[in-house]
Design a protein around this motif. Structure first.
Motif, PDB file in Angstrom:
ATOM      1  N   LEU A  96     -19.741  29.041  32.625  1.00 12.42           N
ATOM      2  CA  LEU A  96     -19.630  28.450  31.036  1.00 12.42           C
ATOM      3  C   LEU A  96     -18.842  29.888  30.623  1.00 12.42           C
ATOM      4  O   LEU A  96     -19.589  31.128  30.633  1.00 12.42           O
ATOM      5  CB  LEU A  96     -21.002  28.351  30.575  1.00 12.42           C
ATOM      6  CG  LEU A  96     -20.756  28.270  28.978  1.00 12.42           C
ATOM      7  CD1 LEU A  96     -19.793  27.081  28.562  1.00 12.42           C
ATOM      8  CD2 LEU A  96     -22.487  27.917  28.362  1.00 12.42           C
ATOM      9  N   PHE A  97     -17.643  29.781  30.139  1.00 12.25           N
ATOM     10  CA  PHE A  97     -16.986  30.926  29.710  1.00 12.25           C
ATOM     11  C   PHE A  97     -16.937  31.300  28.165  1.00 12.25           C
ATOM     12  O   PHE A  97     -16.745  30.322  27.363  1.00 12.25           O
ATOM     13  CB  PHE A  97     -15.580  30.757  30.007  1.00 12.25           C
ATOM     14  CG  PHE A  97     -15.231  30.687  31.576  1.00 12.25           C
ATOM     15  CD1 PHE A  97     -15.683  31.758  32.573  1.00 12.25           C
ATOM     16  CD2 PHE A  97     -14.748  29.607  32.160  1.00 12.25           C
ATOM     17  CE1 PHE A  97     -15.315  31.795  33.713  1.00 12.25           C
ATOM     18  CE2 PHE A  97     -14.690  29.662  33.325  1.00 12.25           C
ATOM     19  CZ  PHE A  97     -14.808  30.735  34.322  1.00 12.25           C
ATOM     20  N   ILE A  98     -17.131  32.475  27.827  1.00 10.20           N
ATOM     21  CA  ILE A  98     -17.261  32.851  26.088  1.00 10.20           C
ATOM     22  C   ILE A  98     -16.079  33.687  26.191  1.00 10.20           C
ATOM     23  O   ILE A  98     -15.942  34.797  26.628  1.00 10.20           O
ATOM     24  CB  ILE A  98     -18.673  33.676  25.925  1.00 10.20           C
ATOM     25  CG1 ILE A  98     -19.840  32.581  26.465  1.00 10.20           C
ATOM     26  CG2 ILE A  98     -18.356  34.025  24.408  1.00 10.20           C
ATOM     27  CD1 ILE A  98     -19.864  31.601  25.461  1.00 10.20           C
ATOM     28  N   ILE A 122     -21.601  34.623  21.014  1.00  8.14           N
ATOM     29  CA  ILE A 122     -22.290  33.428  21.523  1.00  8.14           C
ATOM     30  C   ILE A 122     -22.703  32.354  20.163  1.00  8.14           C
ATOM     31  O   ILE A 122     -23.583  31.420  20.452  1.00  8.14           O
ATOM     32  CB  ILE A 122     -23.503  33.798  22.556  1.00  8.14           C
ATOM     33  CG1 ILE A 122     -24.209  34.787  21.712  1.00  8.14           C
ATOM     34  CG2 ILE A 122     -22.728  34.320  23.816  1.00  8.14           C
ATOM     35  CD1 ILE A 122     -25.443  35.277  22.694  1.00  8.14           C
ATOM     36  N   SER A 123     -22.316  32.770  19.135  1.00 12.58           N
ATOM     37  CA  SER A 123     -22.941  31.912  17.942  1.00 12.58           C
ATOM     38  C   SER A 123     -22.635  30.435  18.001  1.00 12.58           C
ATOM     39  O   SER A 123     -23.311  29.786  17.404  1.00 12.58           O
ATOM     40  CB  SER A 123     -22.251  32.647  16.663  1.00 12.58           C
ATOM     41  OG  SER A 123     -20.913  32.596  16.521  1.00 12.58           O
ATOM     42  N   GLY A 124     -21.501  30.236  18.804  1.00 11.46           N
ATOM     43  CA  GLY A 124     -21.174  28.781  18.732  1.00 11.46           C
ATOM     44  C   GLY A 124     -21.697  28.000  19.770  1.00 11.46           C
ATOM     45  O   GLY A 124     -21.265  26.728  19.945  1.00 11.46           O
ATOM     46  N   ASP A 177     -28.333  22.574  23.258  1.00  9.35           N
ATOM     47  CA  ASP A 177     -28.380  21.522  24.282  1.00  9.35           C
ATOM     48  C   ASP A 177     -27.937  22.537  25.358  1.00  9.35           C
ATOM     49  O   ASP A 177     -28.284  22.334  26.727  1.00  9.35           O
ATOM     50  CB  ASP A 177     -27.563  20.438  24.214  1.00  9.35           C
ATOM     51  CG  ASP A 177     -28.396  19.317  23.009  1.00  9.35           C
ATOM     52  OD1 ASP A 177     -29.715  19.545  23.195  1.00  9.35           O
ATOM     53  OD2 ASP A 177     -27.836  18.448  22.724  1.00  9.35           O
ATOM     54  N   THR A 178     -26.599  23.072  25.107  1.00  9.80           N
ATOM     55  CA  THR A 178     -25.973  23.806  26.287  1.00  9.80           C
ATOM     56  C   THR A 178     -26.777  25.040  26.776  1.00  9.80           C
ATOM     57  O   THR A 178     -27.093  25.270  28.054  1.00  9.80           O
ATOM     58  CB  THR A 178     -24.634  24.461  25.667  1.00  9.80           C
ATOM     59  OG1 THR A 178     -23.973  23.611  25.274  1.00  9.80           O
ATOM     60  CG2 THR A 178     -24.143  25.266  26.767  1.00  9.80           C
ATOM     61  N   ALA A 218     -10.289  28.266  28.235  1.00 12.80           N
ATOM     62  CA  ALA A 218     -11.740  27.569  27.556  1.00 12.80           C
ATOM     63  C   ALA A 218     -11.645  27.555  26.243  1.00 12.80           C
ATOM     64  O   ALA A 218     -11.048  28.373  25.428  1.00 12.80           O
ATOM     65  CB  ALA A 218     -12.942  28.856  27.935  1.00 12.80           C
ATOM     66  N   ASN A 219     -11.765  26.246  25.554  1.00 13.55           N
ATOM     67  CA  ASN A 219     -11.654  26.005  24.414  1.00 13.55           C
ATOM     68  C   ASN A 219     -10.356  25.926  23.804  1.00 13.55           C
ATOM     69  O   ASN A 219      -9.841  26.598  22.869  1.00 13.55           O
ATOM     70  CB  ASN A 219     -12.521  26.718  23.275  1.00 13.55           C
ATOM     71  CG  ASN A 219     -14.111  26.369  23.659  1.00 13.55           C
ATOM     72  OD1 ASN A 219     -14.506  25.520  23.987  1.00 13.55           O
ATOM     73  ND2 ASN A 219     -14.777  27.799  23.416  1.00 13.55           N
TER      74      ASN A 219
END
Length: 398
Positions: A142-144, A156-158, A162-163, A362-363
């Motif tokens: 899972l990439f930030i 990591i605020s977003g 659930d994630t 990512a995104n």
């Protein structure tokens, strides 16, 4: 064969070789390689002397835990470096054969592959070992994205609740590769609170912690942050450190992990079977290295000299700024990062690494695209020559 092997992407340097296929092999310029983070300052004599003086250690099988002397030396260094009052040499420290192998192995130990949708979080761009470790542990990366608009912070605020419930391990790198960002106490506070809430383990990659520019302001470390916030048991936090960059010994393969005793107890259990104990001869050389700071101060002086001279040269062309720490310049290219790297190689025989090779989409964004990573690891004069060639290449492309 393990089917997860097919999920691995080619390593960045394999991609770089492919990118350079077909380029002329003869050049009027000598080769300058600034693509790989391999320190090329001289290895201190005190380390080579200690290694040579202890070759009788090759006659012995090493213990996975290392010698008490090495563990205590690491504890003493941690307490000096980070102002910690108490670290247990028995339960909170383990020597490792370089941070790379330990960072990879750690995911195999921590990830519970029986849980559905297990995820391993990491920054993006990132050290590629994090992704490979996640995939081969049966988890999904899972990439930030770490981007200029947020000062390359690990934002990591977003991430929704659930994630977070699927995240089992979080890799962080501070000082960061490739951006040089150092995590603040507030960033650590947020991450620790989320770990308490959701139970994930934090793997803090600190292999660049000793390359910084102000002797009075060393980068904040994860254990230091935990201690300042009252987490004196370092719960769910393990740091990974190495002599490679600090002491210019990437071939020694020597580092350590330290932190939560409960996590390290299980990691030791894993490593006992993994078969990665450090040679007794290397342990003695490592003791000599961790006990000496004079060579590290000189190492930082050389990096400081290079950054002070080269950053102003490249800033008008590539928008570079001196990083918080580390030995990389994260440089914005005027066009495609791969075109820039290929052209610079072809015309001036200077090798840099396209930023897109260090990241994943990512995104809807590859945050490494449009950047190159420049590793100022060579001798000062060689790095200066490379910078002059880069400026000439940029000027010609106006």
């Amino acid at each position: 064969m393990n089917p997860d092997l097919d999920r691995l992407q080619p390593y960045p340097f394999e991609k770089l070789r492919t990118l350079f296929e077909g380029l002329p092999t003869d050049s009027p310029h000598s080769a300058i390689r600034l693509s790989i983070g391999e320190p090329r300052h001289d290895t201190p004599k005190l380390i080579t002397d200690a290694l040579a003086a202890n070759l009788n250690g090759l006659a012995n099988y090493p213990l996975t835990t290392g010698t008490p002397a090495l563990r205590q030396t690491i504890v003493d260094w941690l307490m000096r470096r980070y102002g910690l009052d108490a670290v247990s040499a028995e339960t909170q420290v383990l020597p490792v054969t370089g941070s790379r192998e330990a960072l990879f192995a750690f995911a195999q130990c921590v990830v519970d592959r029986t849980q559905p949708n297990a995820r391993v979080m990491c920054p993006n761009p990132f050290y590629q070992i994090y992704e490979g470790a996640a995939l081969l542990a049966g988890a999904q990366p899972l990439f930030i994205n770490t981007v200029a608009s947020s000062d390359f912070s690990f934002d990591i605020s977003g991430v929704d609740a659930d994630t977070w419930r699927t995240v089992q391990l979080v890799y962080v790198c501070s000082p960061g590769n490739p951006t040089g960002h150092v995590m603040s106490l507030d960033e650590w506070r947020t991450l620790f609170a989320l770990s308490d809430e959701h139970g994930f383990v934090i793997a803090a990659d600190e292999c660049y912690s000793e390359i910084y520019f102000d002797e009075a302001s060393p980068p904040l470390g994860a254990l230091e942050a935990a201690w300042q916030l009252g987490r004196t048991d370092f719960r769910n936090v393990v740091v990974f450190s190495s002599l490679s960059k600090r002491s210019n010994v990437p071939g020694l393969r020597s580092g350590f992990v330290a932190g939560d005793a409960a996590v390290l107890k299980q990691f030791l259990r894993y490593r006992t079977y993994h078969g990665c104990a450090m040679s007794p001869s290397v342990q003695e050389a490592s003791i000599a290295a961790w006990n000496d700071e004079a060579h590290v101060i000189e190492n930082r002086r050389l990096y400081r000299e290079k950054f002070d001279r080269i950053t102003p040269m490249l800033a008008p062309w590539l928008g570079v700024q001196k990083p918080d720490a580390g030995f990389y310049l994260w440089a914005r290219t005027p066009g495609s990062d791969t075109d820039f790297a290929r052209g610079l190689q072809a015309e001036y025989n200077v090798t840099v690494l396209p930023g897109s090779y260090l990241a994943r989409e990512a995104n809807g964004l590859n945050p490494g695209a449009g950047y190159v990573r420049i590793a100022l690891v060579a001798a000062p004069d060689e790095c200066l020559e490379a910078a002059e060639r880069i400026v000439a290449f940029c000027r010609a492309g106006q």
